[in-house]
Design a protein around this motif. Structure first.
Motif: not given
Length: 426
Positions: A106-112, A373-376, A400-401, A418-421
């Motif tokens: 779910r988190k990655l889809l939002r960023l994608a 999950l990437p770190m951004v 996105g990142s 932002a907290e998700e990454f």
């Protein structure tokens, strides 16, 4: 603000682009002679926004023993006497459950999807400008995930409603519809159990995308790109990072963004910043298409073998494998040979009988976090920012990142959570 970015792969150079758009004074440091010459050079080419599920999934651990016994397995593991590898593996195993995998997806889809919006806006604004030099064979070709196993296909079908609730537009196709949509699959028609089709997925040449951004950045005031410049360390003053040390001297900075992929780990270690990254070594070949009619026009993923096929211009990029090994980016001829064999099995004689070197074999070290999950964002040290850990999704998530990074640096409300990454995980 004076911002120094370490690394000019697709993640670093998109960061430079977004920050330059915000009016920052940007210096980009890269040890190679040009951008995108390592992991971004010949990746799979798919901008796969709807397929971002992490490698750590609930069924992965059960498949690992079988994969380890196969010479042509999609995953290979060689243990080394390095505590970092075992810490990474322990965290990876903890993430191999349904709840964690679904939350990560779910988190990655939002960023994608945010990344997709930014990429499409970039192509619309820059691609049509005369002399902009943004040709990187960008195209919306759609994507087929081809299943040979009936149970795997049914499992994928059951996920369609869930994926739709997250914003994905997909449909399940039987073998006849699959071959009708992509005639290049006719040769394996009887092996196909079904496929999941996503019409909105895109492709592009990642290396040429990096070159395009470099050309555009050259036209931006306040931007300096220093290729052929090795970074020796970061300058620390108390709890603050104030610059980057190179062979030709210190480059002062108000903010330093480390986006150097797996090479960032030894750079950060002296500061006590230890991102949990491990390289997933992947491979690719680039097949010249003398008879383009026999090659797929739609991007294909062979689900069982974890190999992706993307038509990029007049070539077919074939990529796959995830080797958890040491040894750098040396090309394993056996692994590349598997890509050749699988491509011929899937699309007949599309691979010409030419020396392997003419298929441009490549290997890259994709910097992966255990949970995917990437770190951004900012680290615990003032002035030190990270944009790391995108694994096999660097091209997909780069814009996105970079947008998330730029928003946080400017103090704006980010488009995604932002907290998700959080880079504080490092």
């Amino acid at each position: 603000m004076r911002v120094v970015i370490v690394g000019a792969g697709v993640v670093g150079i998109t960061s430079a682009w977004r920050l330059a758009q915000d009016g920052h004074e940007v210096t980009l440091l890269e040890r190679h002679d040009g951008p995108g010459e390592e992991t971004s050079f010949a990746n799979g080419g798919q901008l796969s926004y709807s397929y971002v599920a992490p490698l750590a999934g609930p069924g992965v651990m059960g498949k690992v023993p079988g994969w380890l016994l196969r010479r042509d397995s999609p995953m290979r593991f060689r243990p080394v006497a390095d505590p970092a590898q075992w810490r990474w593996l322990a965290a990876f195993m903890r993430a191999c459950n349904a709840a964690t995998s679904e939350a990560t997806t779910r988190k990655l889809l939002r960023l994608a999807f945010y990344s997709r919006d930014l990429m499409q806006a970039f192509v619309a604004s820059e691609g049509g400008k005369s002399g902009a030099g943004t040709d990187f064979d960008f195209a919306r070709r759609g994507k087929l995930i081809v299943h040979r196993d009936g149970d795997a296909f049914e499992s994928a079908r059951r996920l369609l409603d869930y994926q739709a609730s997250l914003g994905c537009e997909q449909q399940a196709l039987d073998r006849e519809a699959c071959v009708a949509l992509e005639p290049a699959l006719l040769g394996i028609r009887d092996e196909i159990a079904g496929a999941i089709y996503t019409p909105s997925e895109e492709v592009g040449d990642c290396h040429r995308f990096c070159l395009s951004l470099a050309r555009l950045l050259q036209q931006q005031p306040g931007v300096s790109m220093r290729f052929g410049t090795s970074v020796q360390g970061l300058v620390q003053e108390g709890d603050r990072i104030s610059g980057v040390r190179t062979a030709s001297g210190v480059v002062p900075a108000d903010a330093v963004v480390v986006a150097g992929g797996i090479g960032s780990v030894p750079l950060l270690r002296p500061l006590g910043v230890r991102p949990l990254l491990w390289p997933l070594k992947g491979y690719s070949i680039t097949v010249p298409l003398s008879d383009g009619g026999r090659a797929p026009h739609i991007s294909i993923t062979d689900f069982a073998n974890k190999i992706v096929y993307a038509r990029i211009g007049n070539t077919l990029r074939v990529a796959g494998m995830a080797d958890l090994v040491r040894g750098g980016a040396r090309i394993d001829v056996e692994r590349v040979g598997t890509l050749v064999t699988q491509t011929r099995a899937l699309f007949g004689g599309i691979v010409p009988d030419i020396p392997l070197a003419q298929l441009q074999p490549w290997a890259g070290l994709r910097p992966a976090t255990p949970d995917g999950l990437p770190m951004v964002g900012p680290s615990r040290l003032r002035g030190l920012w990270l944009n790391l850990g995108h694994g096999a999704l660097g091209f997909t998530l780069a814009m996105g990142s970079a947008g998330l990074l730029a928003d946080r640096l400017a103090g704006r409300k980010p488009a995604v959570n932002a907290e998700e990454f959080s880079a504080a995980r490092a």
